[in-house]
Design a protein around this motif. Structure first.
Motif, short mmCIF file in Angstrom:
data_model
loop_
_atom_site.label_atom_id
_atom_site.label_comp_id
_atom_site.label_asym_id
_atom_site.label_seq_id
_atom_site.Cartn_x
_atom_site.Cartn_y
_atom_site.Cartn_z
N LYS A 31 8.04 16.73 -3.94
CA LYS A 31 6.95 17.42 -4.63
C LYS A 31 7.42 18.16 -5.88
CE LYS A 31 4.35 18.03 -0.35
NZ LYS A 31 3.78 19.00 0.62
N MET A 32 8.68 18.59 -5.89
CA MET A 32 9.13 19.39 -7.02
C MET A 32 9.39 18.55 -8.27
SD MET A 32 12.37 22.03 -7.29
CE MET A 32 11.71 23.03 -5.96
N TYR A 33 10.08 17.40 -8.11
CA TYR A 33 10.50 16.65 -9.29
C TYR A 33 9.72 15.35 -9.49
CZ TYR A 33 14.38 19.89 -8.94
OH TYR A 33 15.12 21.02 -8.86
N GLU A 34 9.30 14.72 -8.41
CA GLU A 34 8.52 13.49 -8.48
C GLU A 34 9.21 12.43 -9.33
OE1 GLU A 34 4.76 15.09 -9.76
OE2 GLU A 34 4.08 15.30 -7.69
N TYR A 35 10.51 12.26 -9.09
CA TYR A 35 11.27 11.24 -9.80
C TYR A 35 11.25 9.90 -9.08
CZ TYR A 35 13.33 14.77 -12.91
OH TYR A 35 13.53 15.75 -13.85
N GLY A 36 10.69 9.86 -7.88
CA GLY A 36 10.70 8.63 -7.11
C GLY A 36 11.95 8.52 -6.25
N GLY A 92 0.78 -1.22 0.00
CA GLY A 92 0.00 0.00 0.00
C GLY A 92 0.81 1.28 0.00
N ALA A 93 0.13 2.37 -0.37
CA ALA A 93 0.67 3.74 -0.31
C ALA A 93 1.91 3.94 -1.17
CB ALA A 93 0.94 4.16 1.13
N PHE A 94 1.88 3.41 -2.40
CA PHE A 94 2.92 3.76 -3.36
C PHE A 94 2.79 5.25 -3.70
CE2 PHE A 94 4.32 -0.31 -5.76
CZ PHE A 94 4.59 -0.94 -4.57
N PRO A 95 3.86 5.88 -4.17
CA PRO A 95 3.76 7.29 -4.55
C PRO A 95 2.74 7.47 -5.68
CG PRO A 95 5.82 6.32 -5.33
CD PRO A 95 5.21 5.34 -4.39
N LYS A 96 2.03 8.59 -5.64
CA LYS A 96 1.02 8.85 -6.66
C LYS A 96 1.66 9.08 -8.03
CE LYS A 96 -2.41 10.75 -3.48
NZ LYS A 96 -3.23 11.94 -3.11
N LYS A 97 2.87 9.65 -8.02
CA LYS A 97 3.59 9.87 -9.27
C LYS A 97 5.00 9.35 -9.13
CE LYS A 97 1.10 13.98 -10.90
NZ LYS A 97 1.24 15.40 -11.35
N ASN A 98 5.52 8.83 -10.23
CA ASN A 98 6.89 8.37 -10.29
C ASN A 98 7.37 8.57 -11.72
OD1 ASN A 98 9.35 7.25 -9.63
ND2 ASN A 98 8.53 5.27 -8.97
N VAL A 102 24.60 1.39 8.73
CA VAL A 102 23.92 1.36 7.44
C VAL A 102 23.56 2.80 7.09
CG1 VAL A 102 22.00 0.44 6.11
CG2 VAL A 102 22.95 -0.91 7.98
N ILE A 103 24.04 3.26 5.96
CA ILE A 103 23.84 4.65 5.54
C ILE A 103 22.76 4.68 4.47
CG2 ILE A 103 24.94 6.68 4.53
CD1 ILE A 103 27.63 5.49 5.55
N VAL A 104 21.74 5.51 4.70
CA VAL A 104 20.61 5.60 3.78
C VAL A 104 20.42 7.06 3.40
CG1 VAL A 104 18.14 5.18 3.46
CG2 VAL A 104 19.51 3.61 4.86
N ALA A 105 20.31 7.34 2.11
CA ALA A 105 20.13 8.70 1.62
C ALA A 105 18.65 9.04 1.51
CB ALA A 105 20.79 8.86 0.26
N SER A 106 18.31 10.28 1.83
CA SER A 106 16.95 10.77 1.66
C SER A 106 17.02 12.27 1.40
CB SER A 106 16.10 10.49 2.90
OG SER A 106 14.78 10.93 2.70
N GLU A 107 16.32 12.74 0.40
CA GLU A 107 16.43 14.14 -0.01
C GLU A 107 15.71 15.09 0.94
OE1 GLU A 107 15.05 14.44 -3.98
OE2 GLU A 107 16.60 13.14 -4.80
N TYR A 108 14.64 14.63 1.58
CA TYR A 108 13.85 15.52 2.42
C TYR A 108 13.74 14.94 3.82
CZ TYR A 108 12.41 17.68 -1.97
OH TYR A 108 12.39 18.30 -3.19
N THR A 110 11.19 2.93 -10.97
CA THR A 110 10.25 1.92 -10.48
C THR A 110 10.11 2.09 -8.97
OG1 THR A 110 11.84 0.18 -9.87
CG2 THR A 110 11.20 0.32 -12.20
N GLU A 111 9.23 1.32 -8.37
CA GLU A 111 9.06 1.33 -6.92
C GLU A 111 10.02 0.35 -6.24
OE1 GLU A 111 6.39 1.69 -9.00
OE2 GLU A 111 6.14 3.77 -8.36
N ALA A 112 10.92 -0.24 -7.01
CA ALA A 112 11.92 -1.17 -6.44
C ALA A 112 13.25 -0.94 -7.15
CB ALA A 112 11.46 -2.61 -6.59
N THR A 113 13.81 0.24 -6.97
CA THR A 113 15.05 0.59 -7.65
C THR A 113 16.30 0.41 -6.80
OG1 THR A 113 13.92 2.10 -9.16
CG2 THR A 113 16.26 2.49 -8.81
N PRO A 114 16.30 0.71 -5.49
CA PRO A 114 17.52 0.52 -4.69
C PRO A 114 17.97 -0.95 -4.65
CG PRO A 114 15.97 1.93 -3.54
CD PRO A 114 15.23 1.35 -4.70
#
Length: 201
Positions: free
Chosen positions: A178-183, A121-127, A195-201, A132-136
């Motif tokens: 919200k600006m780019y919606e690239y996923g 559930g709750a996949f992003p509305k736009k990508n 364990v290092i995890v990147a997140s833009e926001y 994909t929703e399984a890129t990492p």
């Protein structure tokens, strides 16, 4: 929806000899249960540079030529194969019912060993159309699998054992592109005990 393409295994995944010395400089020596010569435990391989120093790999392959086996991968995703011991691990996603899964294959035969759903559930509305929703890509320390997914407006880190049992999971951060919606695409990095995890926001 069928995942893009097939998982192909050729000689380069069977023997990655000769990479251990450089891999030790990049941190694989911190993990005693990983083998720098035969494992590809995280994104871009043991040396984190996408290079295997084995020189006897095939330059041509296809049906009946330098191919050990071919397996259809369920769902859709862009994660690279993580190879540790006798298993190959991938993430995948099923957009129709919004499921994130981790899949394990036998390294020698290509048979699917298990498929575990870790989120629904709750996949992003736009990508982005090419994301994909399984890129990492999964990261492995020789004992556990570390995977990241974007859902419910957050990035989540999930840890599994080699049988697909979820050991723990943790929200890393809110994620609202919200600006780019690239996923979401960054793969987790293991450095010593972190364990290092990147997140833009």
């Amino acid at each position: 929806m069928v995942r893009l393409g097939y998982l192909l295994v050729v000689a380069v995944l069977v023997g990655l000899g000769g990479v251990v010395s450089h891999a030790q400089e990049q941190g694989i020596a911190d993990f005693s249960k990983l083998n720098g010569e035969t494992d590809w435990p995280w994104w871009r391989g043991p040396s984190r540079n996408g290079i295997a120093t084995e020189t006897t790999v095939p330059t041509k392959f296809g049906d009946g030529e330098n191919m050990a086996w071919k397996a259809k991968v369920p769902g859709r995703g862009h994660s690279s194969p993580t190879v540790v011991g006798d298993r190959i691990y991938l993430t995948t996603a099923f957009k129709e019912d919004e499921r994130h899964c981790v899949v394990a294959f036998d390294r020698q035969t290509g048979q699917e060993v298990w498929q575990i759903e870790v989120n629904q559930g709750a996949f992003p509305k736009k990508n982005h159309a090419k994301n994909t929703e399984a890129t990492p890509t999964i990261a492995c320390d020789g004992e556990r699998l570390f995977v990241t997914f974007y859902h419910h407006n957050q990035v989540e880190l999930i840890t599994l054992d080699f049988d697909g049992k979820v050991l723990w999971r943790k929200k890393v951060a809110d994620f609202h592109p919200k600006m780019y919606e690239y996923g979401y695409a960054p793969s987790p990095i293991i450095y010593r005990g972190n364990v290092i995890v990147a997140s833009e926001y």
